[in-house]
Design a protein around this motif. Structure first.
Motif, PDB file in Angstrom:
ATOM      1  N   ARG A  73       0.839  -1.204   0.000  1.00  0.00           N
ATOM      2  CA  ARG A  73       0.000   0.000   0.000  1.00  0.00           C
ATOM      3  C   ARG A  73       0.875   1.256   0.000  1.00  0.00           C
ATOM      4  N   VAL A  74       1.902   1.257   0.811  1.00  0.00           N
ATOM      5  CA  VAL A  74       2.824   2.402   0.847  1.00  0.00           C
ATOM      6  C   VAL A  74       3.485   2.576  -0.517  1.00  0.00           C
ATOM      7  N   GLU A  75       3.913   1.478  -1.106  1.00  0.00           N
ATOM      8  CA  GLU A  75       4.555   1.535  -2.425  1.00  0.00           C
ATOM      9  C   GLU A  75       3.601   2.116  -3.470  1.00  0.00           C
ATOM     10  N   ALA A  76       2.349   1.692  -3.450  1.00  0.00           N
ATOM     11  CA  ALA A  76       1.368   2.197  -4.410  1.00  0.00           C
ATOM     12  C   ALA A  76       1.128   3.697  -4.220  1.00  0.00           C
ATOM     13  N   HIS A  77       0.992   4.127  -2.979  1.00  0.00           N
ATOM     14  CA  HIS A  77       0.801   5.556  -2.712  1.00  0.00           C
ATOM     15  C   HIS A  77       2.042   6.357  -3.144  1.00  0.00           C
ATOM     16  N   HIS A  78       3.209   5.792  -2.908  1.00  0.00           N
ATOM     17  CA  HIS A  78       4.453   6.470  -3.287  1.00  0.00           C
ATOM     18  C   HIS A  78       4.524   6.641  -4.800  1.00  0.00           C
ATOM     19  N   LEU A  79       4.198   5.597  -5.553  1.00  0.00           N
ATOM     20  CA  LEU A  79       4.232   5.689  -7.017  1.00  0.00           C
ATOM     21  C   LEU A  79       3.223   6.714  -7.525  1.00  0.00           C
ATOM     22  N   GLU A  80       2.038   6.722  -6.926  1.00  0.00           N
ATOM     23  CA  GLU A  80       1.018   7.698  -7.322  1.00  0.00           C
ATOM     24  C   GLU A  80       1.478   9.118  -7.008  1.00  0.00           C
ATOM     25  N   SER A  81       2.101   9.298  -5.874  1.00  0.00           N
ATOM     26  CA  SER A  81       2.615  10.609  -5.475  1.00  0.00           C
ATOM     27  C   SER A  81       3.688  11.085  -6.446  1.00  0.00           C
ATOM     28  N   GLU A  82       4.589  10.202  -6.802  1.00  0.00           N
ATOM     29  CA  GLU A  82       5.645  10.562  -7.755  1.00  0.00           C
ATOM     30  C   GLU A  82       5.058  10.910  -9.121  1.00  0.00           C
ATOM     31  N   GLN A  83       4.026  10.182  -9.515  1.00  0.00           N
ATOM     32  CA  GLN A  83       3.378  10.473 -10.801  1.00  0.00           C
ATOM     33  C   GLN A  83       2.732  11.851 -10.783  1.00  0.00           C
ATOM     34  N   SER A  84       2.115  12.223  -9.650  1.00  0.00           N
ATOM     35  CA  SER A  84       1.456  13.529  -9.577  1.00  0.00           C
ATOM     36  C   SER A  84       2.465  14.677  -9.567  1.00  0.00           C
ATOM     37  N   LEU A  85       3.695  14.414  -9.167  1.00  0.00           N
ATOM     38  CA  LEU A  85       4.734  15.460  -9.146  1.00  0.00           C
ATOM     39  C   LEU A  85       5.581  15.502 -10.418  1.00  0.00           C
ATOM     40  N   LYS A  86       5.320  14.599 -11.328  1.00  0.00           N
ATOM     41  CA  LYS A  86       6.179  14.469 -12.510  1.00  0.00           C
ATOM     42  C   LYS A  86       6.340  15.795 -13.267  1.00  0.00           C
ATOM     43  N   GLY A  87       5.241  16.468 -13.546  1.00  0.00           N
ATOM     44  CA  GLY A  87       5.319  17.737 -14.275  1.00  0.00           C
ATOM     45  C   GLY A  87       6.031  18.816 -13.479  1.00  0.00           C
ATOM     46  N   PHE A  88       5.767  18.852 -12.178  1.00  0.00           N
ATOM     47  CA  PHE A  88       6.421  19.841 -11.330  1.00  0.00           C
ATOM     48  C   PHE A  88       7.927  19.564 -11.219  1.00  0.00           C
ATOM     49  N   ARG A  89       8.295  18.296 -11.181  1.00  0.00           N
ATOM     50  CA  ARG A  89       9.721  17.953 -11.148  1.00  0.00           C
ATOM     51  C   ARG A  89      10.431  18.427 -12.426  1.00  0.00           C
ATOM     52  N   GLU A  90       9.749  18.271 -13.539  1.00  0.00           N
ATOM     53  CA  GLU A  90      10.343  18.715 -14.809  1.00  0.00           C
ATOM     54  C   GLU A  90      10.517  20.234 -14.816  1.00  0.00           C
ATOM     55  N   THR A  91       9.515  20.952 -14.339  1.00  0.00           N
ATOM     56  CA  THR A  91       9.623  22.417 -14.259  1.00  0.00           C
ATOM     57  C   THR A  91      10.755  22.816 -13.319  1.00  0.00           C
ATOM     58  N   ALA A  92      10.840  22.133 -12.165  1.00  0.00           N
ATOM     59  CA  ALA A  92      11.913  22.432 -11.209  1.00  0.00           C
ATOM     60  C   ALA A  92      13.278  22.100 -11.804  1.00  0.00           C
ATOM     61  N   ARG A  93      13.357  21.053 -12.585  1.00  0.00           N
ATOM     62  CA  ARG A  93      14.622  20.694 -13.234  1.00  0.00           C
ATOM     63  C   ARG A  93      15.054  21.767 -14.231  1.00  0.00           C
ATOM     64  N   LEU A  94      14.098  22.278 -14.984  1.00  0.00           N
ATOM     65  CA  LEU A  94      14.422  23.273 -16.014  1.00  0.00           C
ATOM     66  C   LEU A  94      14.807  24.634 -15.432  1.00  0.00           C
ATOM     67  N   PHE A  95      14.104  25.048 -14.378  1.00  0.00           N
ATOM     68  CA  PHE A  95      14.275  26.422 -13.921  1.00  0.00           C
ATOM     69  C   PHE A  95      14.906  26.579 -12.530  1.00  0.00           C
ATOM     70  N   PHE A  96      14.918  25.506 -11.714  1.00  0.00           N
ATOM     71  CA  PHE A  96      15.373  25.639 -10.333  1.00  0.00           C
ATOM     72  C   PHE A  96      16.376  24.562  -9.937  1.00  0.00           C
ATOM     73  N   LYS A  97      17.130  24.055 -10.896  1.00  0.00           N
ATOM     74  CA  LYS A  97      18.153  23.032 -10.631  1.00  0.00           C
ATOM     75  C   LYS A  97      17.559  21.825  -9.903  1.00  0.00           C
ATOM     76  N   ALA A  98      16.345  21.431 -10.291  1.00  0.00           N
ATOM     77  CA  ALA A  98      15.615  20.264  -9.766  1.00  0.00           C
ATOM     78  C   ALA A  98      15.200  20.418  -8.296  1.00  0.00           C
ATOM     79  N   ASP A  99      15.171  21.645  -7.802  1.00  0.00           N
ATOM     80  CA  ASP A  99      14.788  21.897  -6.404  1.00  0.00           C
ATOM     81  C   ASP A  99      13.292  22.215  -6.327  1.00  0.00           C
ATOM     82  N   LEU A 100      12.507  21.243  -5.878  1.00  0.00           N
ATOM     83  CA  LEU A 100      11.062  21.446  -5.777  1.00  0.00           C
ATOM     84  C   LEU A 100      10.702  22.505  -4.744  1.00  0.00           C
TER      85      LEU A 100
END
Length: 174
Positions: free
Chosen positions: A31-58
């Motif tokens: 259950r923890v693993e499933a929630h973790h994967l879902e959480s990472e999926q929901s942050l995917k776009g934000f991680r990409e934006t942070a990578r492009l403009f903020f040196k991957a710092d969310l």
């Protein structure tokens, strides 16, 4: 004879309860693993934006959203911040559930998330695993339950004088 059957029934009960422990721990970890994967999926776009403009710092991305002149961005800062915090927490929870079995059990007993525990318990399907750890848990639980109840009954009988004949009781009370 009845006492022997009661011992066997108690042993069997302890065995059946004990074999549930590894299954429950495994379900919680999944259950923890499933929630973790879902959480990472929901942050995917934000991680990409942070990578492009903020040196991957969310955190820098969230801070930028908070000080933005755009009220929509400021409003979204709280939501993104909560997503980032949840992802961090789920990563820690996932790490705790990847340790040795005794570490996982200790984590479940002392530091697991109550909401995830409750959901896991509600969805848990009782199962009899034939994995070595389930067998070990079952035998240990059965022996512990049977021996502790037997000792408790023997202490109770000793305190109230069961098993002594009338002459022995009279001798002790004089």
């Amino acid at each position: 004879m009845l006492r022997s059957y009661l011992r066997l029934a108690l042993f069997a009960l302890g065995l059946l309860v004990g074999v549930q422990v590894p299954g429950f721990v495994d379900d919680y970890g999944k259950r923890v693993e499933a929630h973790h994967l879902e959480s990472e999926q929901s942050l995917k776009g934000f991680r990409e934006t942070a990578r492009l403009f903020f040196k991957a710092d969310l955190q820098a991305l969230v801070a930028h959203y908070r000080v933005s002149d755009d009220p929509v961005m400021r409003s979204d800062a709280q939501s993104v911040g909560q997503l980032v915090e949840r992802a961090r927490w789920l990563a820690e929870e996932r790490q705790a559930m990847q340790g040795p079995w005794y570490g996982q059990l200790w984590h479940l007993a002392t530091a697991a998330d109550n909401e995830l525990l409750e959901v896991t318990f509600q969805a848990y399907r009782y199962q009899v695993l034939l994995a070595p750890e389930a067998i070990a848990w079952g035998i240990a639980s059965a022996l512990l339950l049977a021996s502790s109840l037997e000792w408790l009954l023997l202490m109770f009988a000793w305190v109230f004088g069961a098993g002594q004949d009338r002459r022995a009781r009279e001798r002790h009370w004089r």
